[in-house]
Design a protein around this motif. Structure first.
Motif, mmCIF file in Angstrom:
data_model
loop_
_atom_site.group_PDB
_atom_site.id
_atom_site.type_symbol
_atom_site.label_atom_id
_atom_site.label_comp_id
_atom_site.label_asym_id
_atom_site.label_seq_id
_atom_site.Cartn_x
_atom_site.Cartn_y
_atom_site.Cartn_z
ATOM 1 N N THR A 1 9.254 6.049 -4.021
ATOM 2 C CA THR A 1 8.014 5.272 -3.884
ATOM 3 C C THR A 1 6.869 5.988 -4.476
ATOM 4 N N LEU B 1 11.929 -0.340 3.057
ATOM 5 C CA LEU B 1 11.225 1.139 2.867
ATOM 6 C C LEU B 1 11.027 2.045 3.954
ATOM 7 N N ILE C 1 7.577 -5.922 -5.199
ATOM 8 C CA ILE C 1 8.695 -5.221 -4.416
ATOM 9 C C ILE C 1 9.429 -6.055 -3.337
ATOM 10 N N LEU D 1 2.814 3.857 0.311
ATOM 11 C CA LEU D 1 2.234 2.678 -0.120
ATOM 12 C C LEU D 1 0.918 2.387 0.356
ATOM 13 N N SER E 1 7.787 6.266 2.869
ATOM 14 C CA SER E 1 7.447 5.100 1.609
ATOM 15 C C SER E 1 6.410 4.251 2.063
ATOM 16 N N ALA F 1 13.594 -2.821 -3.040
ATOM 17 C CA ALA F 1 13.109 -1.840 -1.893
ATOM 18 C C ALA F 1 14.388 -1.486 -0.941
ATOM 19 N N THR G 1 14.771 3.308 -0.947
ATOM 20 C CA THR G 1 14.132 3.420 0.144
ATOM 21 C C THR G 1 13.523 4.821 0.547
#
Length: 452
Positions: free
Chosen positions: A79, A106, A100, A114, A110, A70, A74
């Motif tokens: 992502t 991140l 990850i 997620l 991002s 990550a 970023t």
């Protein structure tokens, strides 16, 4: 144990978060978990390590284990590209596993992308997240993960692994070098292994304590012995000489102080229980007998406080020398020592510490006390037979059995001198709020009882 139970009983969460300092095994455990989930023998807490799935994970080529750094991906587009394939079934294994690393890096967008997947994950997907800084993760992400905090490895565990590797590789070594490497690893097995590789190269295939000390720039114990002997003798010259010699060797002053504190800690343990002396036990026990437990505690406290102030010293050497001088200059307060105020001839109060060790010498029955002037600073008189010796005031106060504000009044009062057969007590003006007639009367009564 929670992971073992979850794997053996088929109660698997969809997201796991591994936290801890660098090199303690976060991604290693995540890869083992990926093998456990996809081992051809079935979901198990003990993957076989022999099947094609296990071997491919070990070799980093298992198609359904997607590892992402990550820190280098970023952006939200990265992502989204990663998560676009979440919906598809695994190609090779039982589960599609997303590992990850350094997930805290991140971006906010991002994390939002997620989070949507974490809220409603497909049944064939598992997320394994690893980070050294979990505080930077949004609470919404944390709440959807099973979190495992990996502790720093103890020195003994790192040392045992280094010993195992050296024995297996057939490299000559000694116990001192292993301990130095394990301590320098600072809780990180990966750092310990990197230092071990460096030590083997530095020593030409051998790992010996002198070479490892030189490589790490650690402190020779002879310098610590010199410092301890100087402290035991109260010898300022010996302490400064040890610092000068350490300077000639190019040693780090902060590291020298740290080693001294570690040795003081070992001495304190040996004083509590001689069985805790550990290695170099005879030397540790000798210092434990030579230095009082109170002094050891005082030296340690001064050293710890000084280490925090060391960056603010004009230069590191003078900072270390002042810490050592402070250790010699101060002593723990004994029973009967009080901090008192002694007025000077110009009535400007000064601060000093007086030590009362003389035995109590009560004079004969006192005559009628003189009247007490209502002035500030307050002067109280207690009758005393002319010419009778007066015990030291600090000792008297400790034996009066006073409590509360009356005791504070006495502690901040000084015996000026016998005057016309009376004890003249002076209270510094800054402590005038302690003075009233009731407390003065209680102090007078305690003194008359004390002197009989």
């Amino acid at each position: 144990q929670p992971l073992v139970n979850a794997l053996d009983h088929g109660r698997l969460h969809h997201a796991f978060l591994f936290t801890g300092t660098r090199g303690v095994g976060k991604t290693t455990i995540a890869r083992i978990l990926a093998k456990s989930l996809n081992c051809e023998t079935g979901v198990t807490s003990k993957p076989c390590g022999q099947c094609s799935a296990c071997k491919e994970v070990d070799e980093g080529r298992f198609v359904d284990l997607i590892e992402v750094d990550a820190a280098s991906r970023t952006k939200v587009d990265d992502t989204r590209d990663l998560l676009d394939n979440v919906q598809y079934a695994p190609t090779r294994g039982r589960y599609k596993v997303y590992l990850i690393d350094e997930v805290h890096m991140l971006s906010t967008h991002s994390f939002n992308a997620l989070l949507k997947t974490l809220e409603e994950p497909p049944p064939h997907v598992k997320f394994l997240l690893a980070t050294t800084d979990p505080q930077k993760l949004p609470v919404t992400v944390l709440s959807r993960c099973l979190q495992f905090n990996l502790k720093r490895l103890p020195v003994e565990q790192i040392a045992a692994q280094i010993q195992k590797i050296l024995d297996a590789e057939g490299n000559a070594h000694d116990a001192g070098s292993i301990k130095l490497l394990a301590r320098a690893a600072d809780g990180s097995m990966r750092d310990g292994l990197s230092l071990l590789d460096q030590a083997i190269a530095y020593g030409g295939g051998q790992v010996n304590e002198p070479e490892v000390r030189a490589m790490l720039g650690t402190i020779d114990q002879n310098f610590i012995e010199q410092l301890l002997q100087g402290l035991e003798a109260g010898d300022v010259g010996a302490l400064l000489k040890a610092v000068t010699e350490a300077t000639e060797f190019g040693l780090d002053y902060e590291a020298l102080l740290k080693e001294l504190l570690l040795m003081l800690h070992r001495i304190a343990l040996a004083q509590a229980d001689p069985a805790l002396a550990g290695e170099a036990g005879e030397s540790i026990l000798a210092h434990a007998h030579a230095i009082s437990p109170q002094d050891v505690q005082l030296y340690y406290q001064i050293g710890v406080t000084g280490s925090r102030d060391l960056p603010f010293a004009p230069d590191p050497r003078s900072g270390l020398e002042m810490i050592l001088l402070r250790m010699v200059a101060f002593r723990p307060a004994e029973a009967g020592e009080v901090r008192t105020s002694i007025p000077t001839a110009t009535a400007t109060p000064t601060r000093t510490v007086t030590t009362a060790t003389a035995p109590r010498t009560p004079p004969p029955v006192a005559a009628k006390p003189a009247p007490i002037p209502a002035v500030t600073p307050a002067v109280a008189t207690v009758a005393q037979t002319p010419g009778a010796p007066a015990a030291k005031w600090s000792e008297v106060v400790t034996q009066l059995g006073l409590a509360g504000l009356v005791r504070e009044l006495a502690n901040n009062t000084t015996l000026e001198s016998p005057d016309n057969g009376a004890m003249v007590l002076v209270l510094e003006e800054s402590h005038g709020k302690l003075f009233n007639k009731e407390r003065e009367a209680e102090l007078k009564q305690a003194l008359e009882k004390y002197y009989g």
